[in-house]
Design a protein around this motif. Sequence first.
Motif, mmCIF file in Angstrom:
data_model
loop_
_atom_site.group_PDB
_atom_site.id
_atom_site.type_symbol
_atom_site.label_atom_id
_atom_site.label_comp_id
_atom_site.label_asym_id
_atom_site.label_seq_id
_atom_site.Cartn_x
_atom_site.Cartn_y
_atom_site.Cartn_z
ATOM 1 N N GLN A 35 0.799 -1.236 0.024
ATOM 2 C CA GLN A 35 0.128 -0.067 -0.034
ATOM 3 C C GLN A 35 0.805 1.298 0.190
ATOM 4 O OE1 GLN A 35 -3.570 0.482 0.331
ATOM 5 N NE2 GLN A 35 -3.281 -1.459 -0.725
ATOM 6 N N ALA A 65 4.325 9.784 1.202
ATOM 7 C CA ALA A 65 3.992 10.015 2.881
ATOM 8 C C ALA A 65 4.673 9.488 3.786
ATOM 9 C CB ALA A 65 2.299 9.540 2.802
ATOM 10 N N GLN A 131 -8.216 0.060 4.403
ATOM 11 C CA GLN A 131 -7.745 0.696 3.070
ATOM 12 C C GLN A 131 -7.401 2.139 3.652
ATOM 13 O OE1 GLN A 131 -7.585 -1.036 0.169
ATOM 14 N NE2 GLN A 131 -8.515 -2.889 1.160
ATOM 15 N N HIS A 132 -6.222 2.589 3.231
ATOM 16 C CA HIS A 132 -6.034 4.049 3.516
ATOM 17 C C HIS A 132 -6.794 5.025 2.706
ATOM 18 C CE1 HIS A 132 -3.319 2.521 6.597
ATOM 19 N NE2 HIS A 132 -2.596 2.024 5.687
ATOM 20 N N MET B 1 -9.693 6.800 -2.349
ATOM 21 C CA MET B 1 -10.649 5.845 -2.510
ATOM 22 C C MET B 1 -11.824 6.616 -3.806
ATOM 23 S SD MET B 1 -12.261 3.688 0.400
ATOM 24 C CE MET B 1 -10.494 3.560 0.426
ATOM 25 N N LYS B 21 -2.564 2.394 -9.640
ATOM 26 C CA LYS B 21 -3.160 2.707 -8.542
ATOM 27 C C LYS B 21 -3.916 3.898 -8.468
ATOM 28 C CE LYS B 21 -2.227 3.368 -3.573
ATOM 29 N NZ LYS B 21 -3.269 2.601 -3.082
ATOM 30 N N ARG B 321 8.460 17.194 4.726
ATOM 31 C CA ARG B 321 7.226 17.377 4.014
ATOM 32 C C ARG B 321 6.707 18.668 4.315
ATOM 33 N NH1 ARG B 321 6.761 12.451 1.127
ATOM 34 N NH2 ARG B 321 7.834 10.785 2.490
#
Lengths: 132, 420
Positions: A35, A65, A131-132, B1, B21, B321
Amino acid sequence: MIPQDLKFSKSHEWARFDKEANTVTVGLSAFAVEQLGDIVFVELPEVGQAVTAESPFGVIESVKAAVDLYAPISGEVVEINQTVAEQLDLLSSDPYGQAWMIKITPRDLAQLDTLMSPADYETFIKSPEAQH
Amino acid sequence: MTTPTSRRTALYERHIGLAAKMVEFAGWNMPLHYPGGIIHEHLATRKTAGLFDISHMGRFIIHGRRALDFLQHVLTNNAAALKPGHAQYTIIPDPTGQALDDAYLYRFVEHEYLLVVNAANSARDYDYFQSHLSAFDQVELIDQTDSLAMLSLQGPRSKEILAKAIDTGELPEPRRNSLSTVTIDGSTVLLSRTGYTGEPLCFELFVAAQDVCRIWDLLTELGSVPVGLGARDTLRLEAGLPLYGHELGPDPEGRPIPIFSCPLAKFAVSFSSLKGSFVGRDALARQYRAYKRITFADYSLRQDLPRMVFPLALSGKSVARSGAKVFSDRDKHIGFVTSGTMVPYWIDEGQALASRLTQSKAMRPICLALLDSNLRPGQTVLVEIRDKKVPAFVVPYNLRSEAPPFARAIIYDSPVQKLN
């Protein structure tokens, strides 16, 4: 295939208890590694540092990230795996073996009972929560 | 998502077919990366050619009798200097000299302009332009985001790939910002020599949405490597190019970043007499006066430009970051990281024109930071990463593009060595 002697946290760390050495070895699941994508940095604690269950013990960074690594159990760090910090591809090639991160002398072994079995973890990672 | 309301580009099925992805970005369902991953895609763009679906970006056609007057009023660059067949980088300013967005303006034909804006700001930009249209009679603004697809092809092999793909028409020559119209596989394609990766050989393609899959397939068959939004970001960061929401717009504390804080602004803001008055001109003129003095280490007007964007090269392996605080070597808080990541690079060998990229690659942490404008390249600063302060160099650039066909990573001596 996930080795059957592991326990898993909801934050995707795995834990393996070694009875003889009285240590718990900790790493990151293959699912989490996949992931995260391209992993570029792993920061591990110092030997001797105290860690607390469900609190961060280190950081893993991908290109996109930074994610905290959470201790699955409280105790003292007795060994760290510097090799994994230098050879990041081990995280995907051997997540449950050579890519172990730290060994902890547990304060309360019963904390392991709150973790998931490999079968439960496999179900968990298919759930929306994982799920992130 | 994926949410049911997210928009899809005409290439959505291609991305799914390639097992990308997919992520939600600015209301669009877009590829973050393909199975090779961000690092692979970044390196492929630098060594061969990367193909990007950037159809999520906003595309507006502006035409009509006073189209030029309208563009001169709402954009910072001098659109009157744009001859047919040319493009320019430009900024949408507010009256205070902050950016509402940055954009690219293309003039493929005499009587029509094409403006490309960031996906995240597209709807707001459209409404903003509409609110100014009433002051300019006979100007029409048309949103063509859905009907006109947009691809980007970047990297050393991009030119030869396009040359093979083109049926009729010429490549846009001789240099950056040139435009041409060609046909590829029977479809009309608007071609521009532009891009946002720092590659010296770079192209963007505009083609009718219903034709874009065929063009995509042909370009990948000819050796282009599909690249997602992840590497698009690491490539532009390595090239030191600003991204709205990071180096332009509000800063990490919500305060406006003056447009001249970004070094690219000097190419995007015009005070030409041909342009006359425009939104934000007075504020920008003050920033420019301060900018000119700062470049000569004269800080007497610094209040008009207190901070500027600098590239940093970090020591060690940890990643700074966006939002990370930056301190001087005397522990004074001097600004923030605006974008930061770990980027891969090809190690090169040989000197100047004889240099070439080897098969060896490495990684390095770099960032862009909004820092007090009295800093100079070569100084060391400290970037707060979690509970540690990591030394970093203020550098003039992390990538150079002046020797085609390759862009080259510029590597500095370890800031840690310099500190000791």
